[in-house]
Scaffold this active site. Structure first.
Site, short mmCIF file in Angstrom:
data_model
loop_
_atom_site.label_atom_id
_atom_site.label_comp_id
_atom_site.label_asym_id
_atom_site.label_seq_id
_atom_site.Cartn_x
_atom_site.Cartn_y
_atom_site.Cartn_z
N LYS A 217 -17.82 9.11 2.00
CA LYS A 217 -17.52 10.42 2.79
C LYS A 217 -18.71 11.38 2.39
CE LYS A 217 -15.95 13.22 1.01
NZ LYS A 217 -16.45 14.41 0.38
N GLN B 212 -7.05 13.53 -0.22
CA GLN B 212 -7.06 11.92 -0.11
C GLN B 212 -5.54 11.34 -0.21
OE1 GLN B 212 -9.49 10.16 1.37
NE2 GLN B 212 -8.06 8.22 1.23
N ASP C 290 -8.67 17.54 8.61
CA ASP C 290 -7.97 16.45 8.63
C ASP C 290 -6.88 16.35 9.57
OD1 ASP C 290 -8.97 14.01 7.45
OD2 ASP C 290 -7.61 14.20 5.56
#
Ligand SMILES: NC(=O)c1ccc[n+]([C@@H]2O[C@H](COP(=O)([O-])OP(=O)(O)OC[C@H]3O[C@@H](n4cnc5c(N)ncnc54)[C@H](OP(=O)(O)O)[C@@H]3O)[C@@H](O)[C@H]2O)c1
Length: 297
Positions: free
Chosen positions: A54, A98, A121
């Site tokens: 990423k 994460q 997200d």
């Protein structure tokens, strides 16, 4: 013979368009640098790979990528404080925590601390609520990527029976909500299956579009698929492979070799849905930065 959908090519094209848009905005607004922060707690190797990839992608499109590696021993309070600080940091437009987090951390409480305006997200209840209400803002990257793959591949879902196997908060559930929106890339009739679904084969057999996010190798076999169906395999399972340097390789949830003989189109693993996730995250971060900088299309 089915079409093998090249998710990598679709993701590369989207990533390129994000880079071009950032460059274009920078020409009139030199201070425009979208900032994406990723927080990783612990040592999970797959998560480390994801965060590293990423960062590479974010930097390549002209974003500032900031990674925070915290030890497994990080407490709930410390992590909440960390995320709160990132939420207040004006340089940061997108925050990615994460998942999964270590077992001693209450994941939902952490997600609730993320500023919804930076929740690229799409997991904060505020953004989930917007999706439920038909006003999606940040949609989780993987479901958004699945919808994008379908539309870029010219696969119409309007009025079609879409069956989703899996009802997780990050894939199945938001994907179902996305595909029942009232718009041209949605308007599908959605059935969602999970571990308590009875006679799942009878349901998957009815799918015009079958999307699988279960996390089990060979979960979908050829006799569970209608001839001509479109198959989207979200599953990412590591299996041992002594011929690889890493000692493993990735496979999906679908028995690819047999299912591709009857499907009209199918995504491979790797190279299908996977690459879309980071591309969509970049797109969400760009949208967030544009909103902060009052840049309108
Ligand atoms: N490509 C990407 O970028 C990407 C992104 C995210 C996830 N993934 C992959 O997608 C897969 C799913 O991830 P996830 O996070 O959504 O997984 P998850 O949270 O573990 O959810 C799995 C879902 O599958 C359902 N399930 C389990 N066994 C089943 C069975 N026998 N029959 C029907 N449904 C069953 C579960 O049902 P219950 O709810 O009843 O337990 C659950 O809803 C994993 O392989 C993951 O690695 C890939």
């Amino acid at each position: 013979m089915s079409t093998i959908i090249d998710g990598k090519a679709i993701a590369d094209k989207l990533t390129k368009s994000v880079a071009e848009e950032i460059n274009l905005i920078k020409k009139t607004n030199s201070g425009f640098v979208p900032g994406l922060a990723a927080v990783l707690v612990g040592e999970d190797p797959a998560s480390k790979v994801y965060v590293r990839n990423k960062k590479k992608s974010a930097t390549s499109v002209g974003m500032e990528a900031l990674d925070y590696y915290l030890p497994e021993s990080t407490t709930q309070k410390e992590l909440e404080e960390y995320v709160r600080k990132l939420s207040e940091d004006v340089k940061i437009d997108g925050i990615l925590v994460q998942l999964p987090l270590p077992a001693h951390i209450d994941q939902e409480k952490i997600i609730n601390v993320i500023n919804p305006d930076k929740d690229v997200d799409g997991l904060h209840p505020y953004n989930v609520g917007l999706l439920v209400k038909g006003q999606p803002r940040f949609v989780p990257a993987t479901p958004a990527g699945v919808q994008y793959i379908l539309s870029e591949s010219g696969i119409e879902v309007v009025g079609k029976h879409v069956v989703i196997c899996g009802r997780s908060e990050i894939v199945g559930k938001p994907l179902g909500l996305l595909l029942i929106q009232r718009n041209k890339n949605a308007n599908a009739t959605v059935t969602m299956c999970h571990s308590r679904t009875e006679n799942i084969r009878n349901i998957t057999k009815q799918a015009d579009v079958l999307i699988v996010a279960v996390g089990q190798q060979n979960f979908i076999k050829a006799d569970m698929v209608k001839k001509g169906a479109v198959i989207i395999d979200v599953g990412t399972n590591r299996i041992q492979d002594a011929t690889r340097k890493s000692g493993y390789r990735l496979v999906g949830d679908v028995d690819f070799e047999n299912v591709k003989k009857i499907a009209s189109a199918i995504t491979p693993v790797p190279g299908g849905v996977g690459p879309m996730t980071i591309a969509m995250l970049l797109k969400n971060t760009l949208e967030s930065a544009k909103r902060k900088n009052l840049v309108f299309d």
